[in-house]
Design an enzyme around this catalytic site. Structure first.
Site, mmCIF file in Angstrom:
data_model
loop_
_atom_site.group_PDB
_atom_site.id
_atom_site.type_symbol
_atom_site.label_atom_id
_atom_site.label_comp_id
_atom_site.label_asym_id
_atom_site.label_seq_id
_atom_site.Cartn_x
_atom_site.Cartn_y
_atom_site.Cartn_z
ATOM 1 N N PHE A 160 -24.102 19.540 52.452
ATOM 2 C CA PHE A 160 -22.640 19.624 52.443
ATOM 3 C C PHE A 160 -22.209 20.376 51.193
ATOM 4 O O PHE A 160 -22.874 20.286 50.151
ATOM 5 C CB PHE A 160 -22.018 18.223 52.391
ATOM 6 C CG PHE A 160 -22.193 17.450 53.672
ATOM 7 C CD1 PHE A 160 -21.199 17.433 54.625
ATOM 8 C CD2 PHE A 160 -23.366 16.737 53.920
ATOM 9 C CE1 PHE A 160 -21.354 16.728 55.809
ATOM 10 C CE2 PHE A 160 -23.528 16.025 55.101
ATOM 11 C CZ PHE A 160 -22.519 16.020 56.045
ATOM 12 N N THR A 195 -28.786 17.317 55.950
ATOM 13 C CA THR A 195 -27.658 18.243 56.054
ATOM 14 C C THR A 195 -27.131 18.510 54.648
ATOM 15 O O THR A 195 -27.014 17.586 53.832
ATOM 16 C CB THR A 195 -26.550 17.680 56.960
ATOM 17 O OG1 THR A 195 -27.062 17.648 58.293
ATOM 18 C CG2 THR A 195 -25.317 18.563 56.948
#
Ligand code: PEP
Ligand code: MN
Length: 696
Positions: A589, A587
């Site tokens: 960020f 992921t």
């Protein structure tokens, strides 16, 4: 007597007889004549040899020369017509009025004539015959007309600075796109509140600016129009002034959009002739407003003429909206009237809303409370697709566009870093990686709350996920950047996501029947979940909150999908680890901070003494072929590498898209800086989300 002779495709008329009959013939001969490849084509009725035509429109070819124009002018004038020259949409036209004899086909053959039409309509500029396609009026960047429904809301009158600021925030929150408020009030009684005048307009302007909404206000005299011009985005001409021709001429000449209300006793033709005054004076942007007419019925303040909507749509290319407040005059009847208007094809409504209608200085009895307006907006949103439209909502993603960013590494306003979720969230792990294990942090209940905390200065930075390598972009957060133009991206970080199935100490795989997680958690563990088809899933705002909810109940039927850190933080057991479908599950960020003018603060832990080497931009393209290509060419010509390109629909603007682009900034940053101006010129909206150091 009417005679006609036909030879081939041409029909020839001659007439004798009474004047009235001749007028009937004039009208029935009205039609379009198109010039096509040197020949003539008769559309929409017949044409004759030279006969009397009172009004006609000559649409000029785009490339017409001044000489050719002069020939047309002379030709028409010599035959006894007054001419007016105008630009309508994309077309330059010559309108002619007179009582001469003219053969339209001869005009059609003059060089530089695209097409010519005789019109029986006295309002030719407003007429759909002249311009078949819908006109879209832009009010301070907000569109009215076409496939959208645009809502204007606000109080009847601006009563004080506080009242208009409060009302603006209230209607904006529910999705109104233009703010209304009377500063000069034409009241039936000379003793009633007449409005705050210029002071009121200043307050309205301030409220509009604060909420990012264009404003519309009534103008009551030609003299005032000049002084109001620079303060308002749109003039309203009220019902009582619909036939104040001097006012129409002056306001029309100022080039601002105009909202023209229908007079309480005006016929549709009179109304369109008043529109014609505005257009003839020079403005192109007129929106009609049906606000009820006077009939024998006295129960309601006026009688809403719903049928005027489809009639105007047929007769004119201009948008029409409805004012249900003045039409019915009774609060409880406003919403049904508004919905009926939308169902009948109106392009929007203008409605009176007041935070405390009972204390309103004018029209309190017909003003909606905030919650009634909110409900009406939801109903309009639900109704819109039935008539093939979309409610325009929060459509100004780039109110305060910023195109340059200067990086500062000085101390942020607060030491704290906001993340969404409970302790153990993946965002918290990312936060610790970026700022260190001990970094002060604050938990926020949602991604919006992270943006709010950074904007308010409660947090110096925030951290939010923007995309996952398996499931793609987290659109909610991309959309938030548009709603928070003062927030910039100031760093990024990629985190490998290893999902675990987490439950209470006594639980086992066969005791589980319900699994809780963020929807992304379910999506990334699809294969694992498919092996347990009887399990029900329950969505949570974030993975760590799902774990926390189980820790609170101790229920053995419950499990959560989240990271190991969440299990540790809430004292639960890991039943299975690494349950994500693909181990390459990352992921991305981004770190956000608040802009300070064009400056943005970068965490020194992320940038050190290095230069930013990545930028995130967002833009929309103009509606013409090759525009996206031209934008990307600006980057490729400079050797700037694109690392991401994604399109997102623009909320409330169906079939229009924003493009999110990530680029690598070259060694020499001026190459990137030099691309910004050409991009701004080429793209419809351009917003630099941030320049920062790419994560490894
Ligand atoms: C108004 O909109 O504030 C108003 C006075 O309306 P109308 O001109 O339609 O009466
Ligand atoms: Mn009113």
């Amino acid at each position: 007597m009417l005679c006609f002779a036909s030879s081939g495709s041409q029909t020839r008329f001659t007439f004798e007889g009474s004047k009235d009959f001749q007028q009937i013939i004039d009208k029935s001969l009205a039609g379009f004549i198109n010039r096509k490849e040197g020949g003539l084509k008769v559309r929409n009725g017949a044409s004759g040899w030279a006969h009397r035509i009172t009004d006609m429109i000559i649409v000029l070819a785009k490339d017409i020369s001044e000489h050719a124009k002069e020939i047309i002018r002379t030709y028409v004038k010599e035959r006894g017509y007054h001419i007016r020259e105008q630009v309508l949409g994309e077309d330059a036209i010559i309108g002619a009025t007179g009582k001469g004899q003219i053969d339209l086909r001869e005009i059609g053959l003059l060089p530089g004539v695209e097409r010519v039409s005789a019109t029986a309509k006295p309002y030719e500029l407003a007429s759909r015959e002249t311009k078949p396609e819908d006109t879209i009026v832009s009010v301070g960047g907000i569109a009215i007309g076409g496939a959208r429904i645009s809502i204007i809301a606000g109080p009847c009158a601006v009563e004080s600075r506080a009242q208009i600021l409060e009302t603006a925030a209230l209607v904006r929150e529910s999705g109104a796109v233009i703010l209304r408020g009377g500063a000069y009030k034409p009241r039936t009684s000379p003793y009633a509140f007449q409005g705050l005048g210029m002071e009121g307009l200043e307050y309205l302007k301030e409220a509009g600016e604060r909420e990012g909404m264009p404003i519309v206000t009534e103008v009551v005299s030609p003299e005032l129009a000049d002084s109001m011009k620079d303060l308002t985005d749109m003039f309203q001409i009220g019902a009582r002034n619909m036939q104040n021709f001097e006012l129409l001429k002056r306001v029309g000449s100022l080039g601002k959009p105009v909202l023209l209300k229908r007079g309480p006793s005006a016929t549709i033709e009179e109304w369109l002739l008043s529109v014609e005054y505005l257009l003839a004076a020079g403005t192109k942007d007129v929106v009609l407003c049906e606000r009820g007419i006077r009939t024998f019925e006295t129960y309601t303040r006026n009688t809403l003429d719903i049928s005027a909507i489809p009639v105007i749509k047929e007769l004119s290319h201009l948008p029409i909206i409805v004012d249900p407040s003045h039409a019915v005059g009774i609060r409880a009847k406003v919403a049904p009237a508004a919905l009926a208007a939308i169902a009948a094809g109106a392009d929007g409504i203008t409605v009176e809303v007041h935070p405390e209608p009972d204390k309103a200085l004018s029209d309190g009895q017909q003003s909606l409370y905030g919650d009634q307006f909110e409900r009406l907006m939801r109903d309009i949103e639900a109704l819109a697709p039935v008539v093939g439209k979309e409610l325009l909502r929060t459509p100004r993603p780039h109110v305060k566009t910023s195109t340059t960013l200067v990086l500062q590494t000085e101390k942020p306003v607060s030491n704290s870093i906001a993340f969404s979720g409970e302790s153990g969230a993946y965002a918290e792990q990312a936060l610790m990686r970026a700022f260190g294990e001990e970094a002060p942090r604050m938990m926020a209940p949602s991604f919006t709350a992270v943006f709010d905390a950074v904007l308010d200065g409660k947090a110096g930075f925030g951290i939010i996920p923007v995309e996952n390598s398996l499931t793609g972009s987290i659109h909610e957060n991309y959309d938030l950047f548009l709603r928070y133009p003062d927030i910039a991206i100031t760093g990024e970080l990629k985190l490998r996501i290893i999902h675990c199935l987490i439950a209470c100490e006594q639980a086992a795989l066969d005791s589980i029947s319900i699994v809780r997680s963020h929807p992304q958690g379910f999506a990334q563990c699809r294969e694992f979940l498919n092996n347990h088809p009887t399990w029900k899933t329950e969505a949570y705002n974030d993975t760590a909150s799902a774990v926390a909810s189980i820790a609170r109940t101790g229920d053995l039927n419950l499990a959560a999908i989240a990271g190991e850190a969440a299990a540790r933080a809430h004292g639960l057991k890991i039943l299975r680890s690494g349950i994500e479908t693909n181990p390459r599950n990352y992921t991305r960020f981004v770190i956000i901070s608040r802009r300070n003018g064009t400056a943005t603060i970068v965490p020194s832990s992320l940038i050190g003494d290095k230069q930013p080497n990545k930028a995130s931009l967002v833009f929309s393209v103009q509606d013409r072929p090759g525009c996206l290509f031209e934008c990307l060419k600006i980057l490729s010509e400079r050797g700037i590498n694109l690392s991401k390109l994604e399109s997102r629909p623009i909320q409330g603007q169906p079939w229009q898209y924003l493009f999110y682009v990530d680029v690598n900034i070259p060694e020499n940053p001026s190459v990137f800086n030099d691309a910004i101006e050409p991009l701004k010129a080429q793209a419809a909206n351009f917003h630099l989300l941030g320049v920062y150091r790419a994560s490894a």
